[in-house]
Design a protein around this motif. Structure first.
Motif, PDB file in Angstrom:
ATOM      1  N   GLY A 194     -28.043  64.088 -27.164  1.00 55.41           N
ATOM      2  CA  GLY A 194     -27.822  62.699 -26.754  1.00 55.41           C
ATOM      3  C   GLY A 194     -26.671  62.609 -25.774  1.00 55.41           C
TER       4      GLY A 194
ATOM      5  N   LYS B 269     -33.484  54.722 -32.391  1.00 48.51           N
ATOM      6  CA  LYS B 269     -33.734  55.971 -33.127  1.00 48.51           C
ATOM      7  C   LYS B 269     -33.604  57.185 -32.209  1.00 48.51           C
ATOM      8  CE  LYS B 269     -36.100  53.882 -36.937  1.00 48.51           C
ATOM      9  NZ  LYS B 269     -34.871  53.129 -37.158  1.00 48.51           N
ATOM     10  N   ASN B 270     -32.454  57.299 -31.587  1.00 46.10           N
ATOM     11  CA  ASN B 270     -32.172  58.476 -30.762  1.00 46.10           C
ATOM     12  C   ASN B 270     -30.667  58.716 -30.812  1.00 46.10           C
ATOM     13  OD1 ASN B 270     -30.862  56.751 -28.885  1.00 46.10           O
ATOM     14  ND2 ASN B 270     -32.847  56.271 -27.976  1.00 46.10           N
ATOM     15  N   TYR B 271     -30.187  59.664 -30.027  1.00 44.45           N
ATOM     16  CA  TYR B 271     -28.762  60.013 -30.091  1.00 44.45           C
ATOM     17  C   TYR B 271     -28.036  59.631 -28.802  1.00 44.45           C
ATOM     18  CZ  TYR B 271     -30.959  62.612 -33.800  1.00 44.45           C
ATOM     19  OH  TYR B 271     -31.703  62.932 -34.896  1.00 44.45           O
ATOM     20  N   ASN B 272     -28.641  58.727 -28.010  1.00 43.62           N
ATOM     21  CA  ASN B 272     -28.028  58.332 -26.746  1.00 43.62           C
ATOM     22  C   ASN B 272     -27.040  57.172 -26.931  1.00 43.62           C
ATOM     23  OD1 ASN B 272     -29.336  60.235 -25.216  1.00 43.62           O
ATOM     24  ND2 ASN B 272     -31.149  58.942 -24.941  1.00 43.62           N
TER      25      ASN B 272
END
Ligand code: KG4
Ligand code: ZN
Length: 369
Positions: free
Chosen positions: A182, A232-235
């Motif tokens: 991310g 729902k991600n790591y960004n």
């Protein structure tokens, strides 16, 4: 292995001499010339000025570091075994000075050169020994007599690197293997602190200024957004938070930035703003921890000097034990420094991953993975 290390990717000219072995790296000497007082006048780093300042400082720092006492207090310039240098990412004007210096020394001394990625350096800053854990045997202070309890990263590991130029979550299956899971889509966390501080007429760099004022404020006072926290991600994305801070100030203060129109204080503003950044950084890191189940979690980069971020992440990770949480032992190693570049470079030197002086290039956009 005696390592001469150089870092000049932004606004610190830093040179270190390390004595590295299987036990870890001992810092014999580190000298850093900060350019903050000069860039402060412009409200941020001016690349052209940064390059000139690095060029002025680098050789005197190399000389000073090489001349530092090693054994029995004896000085005298000595030739290192290896040179490690940051060759990217960063400001080209700064990188060029460090890389050209390292290249010249490698050529005239005929010693190998290791090109280190700046982010890799931040990751390994957590392995710099803490002098508080040094046990002196007796007599004179020599690097050989200092036993250091080293903290070694256990793999797999997750690193959150948050600085003025970067905000990245990195997964490391093993030493030297990086996967960026991310990163920020716009501003870095430190950049968001710095730009918001500028709106408040606080001096550069703004992160430490905001966090100092935040200590006396209410973090729940103003409801700033937590961008992408629930995605729902790591960004990450911090530009919207900065804009939201700007509009809040426009709507709640007068044109002299006086808070008397608002029920809240400058301290409340700083505390609420800082809390929004911390919630996002910690929330995304914990999401990554739950998914990747690392043995070690690393927090590094300039923003990792933030006391509340350190405490918040430590607490949240403790609740999810058995993970180990690693931080730079002191906040000065959160900032850019040549020691972390030497520690990261030692791993490459051990594996003979050298770059010839003929081939090394400053690469302002070098991506770790
Ligand atoms: O790693 P670093 O020295 O340089 C880069 O590689 O960017 O990080 C500098 C950044 C600046 O944006 C500064 O405002 C931020 O780290 N910083 C902080 C704190 N101390 C430094 N941000 C928040 N709280 C702090 N205590
Ligand atoms: Zn940095």
């Amino acid at each position: 292995m005696l390592i001469l290390s150089i870092e000049s990717s932004c606004d610190d000219t830093s040179v270190a001499l390390l004595d590295c072995s299987k036990k870890g790296c001992f810092v014999i000497s580190e000298k850093t010339a900060s350019q903050i007082d000069i860039h402060k006048k412009y409200g941020g780093v001016v690349p052209e000025i940064a390059g000139r300042m690095h060029a002025e400082k680098i050789i005197p720092l190399v000389e000073e570091v090489l001349d530092s006492p090693l054994e029995g207090g004896k000085g005298g310039v000595r030739k290192p075994d290896v040179i490690t240098v940051t060759s990217g990412p960063g400001l080209i004007t700064g990188l060029l000075v460090g890389v050209e210096t390292a290249k010249t020394l490698s050529y005239i001394w005929n010693i190998p050169l290791v090109a280190v990625n700046h982010i890799e350096g931040h990751i390994h800053s957590v392995e710099i020994p803490n002098p508080k854990s040094k046990i002196r045997n007796s007599g004179q202070k020599t690097s050989c007599e200092l036993q250091v309890k080293n903290s070694k990263i256990q793999y797999p590991a997750i690193a959150l690197i948050a600085s003025g130029g970067h905000t990245e979550l990195i997964y490391m299956k093993k030493q030297g293997q990086y996967k960026i899971i991310g990163s920020t889509l716009d501003d870095a966390a430190g950049e968001c602190f710095d730009k918001t501080a500028k709106m408040l007429n606080l001096p550069y760099p703004g992160g430490p200024q905001i966090s100092k004022l935040a200590e006396f404020g209410n973090p729940q006072a103003i409801k700033f957004p937590r961008p992408m926290l629930n995605d729902k991600n790591y960004n990450f994305s911090f530009a919207g938070l900065k804009t939201s801070a700007l509009y809040w100030l426009k709507n709640h203060t007068d044109n002299t930035l006086n808070f008397h129109l608002s029920p809240f204080t400058l301290n409340d503003f700083c505390a609420s703003f800082e809390q929004a950044i911390i919630d996002v950084l910690a929330g995304k890191t914990i999401r990554a921890v739950e998914k990747f189940k690392p043995k070690t979690i690393i927090l590094a980069g300039g923003v990792s000097a933030n006391k509340k971020l350190r405490e918040t992440l430590a607490q949240q990770i403790k609740e999810k034990s058995p993970f180990t949480f690693f931080l730079s032992p002191f906040t000065s190693y959160c900032m850019d420094n040549a020691t972390m570049i030497g520690v990261a470079g030692y791993y490459k030197a051990k594996e003979k991953k050298f770059t010839s002086w003929k081939k090394i290039k400053a690469n302002p956009n070098w991506r770790l993975a």
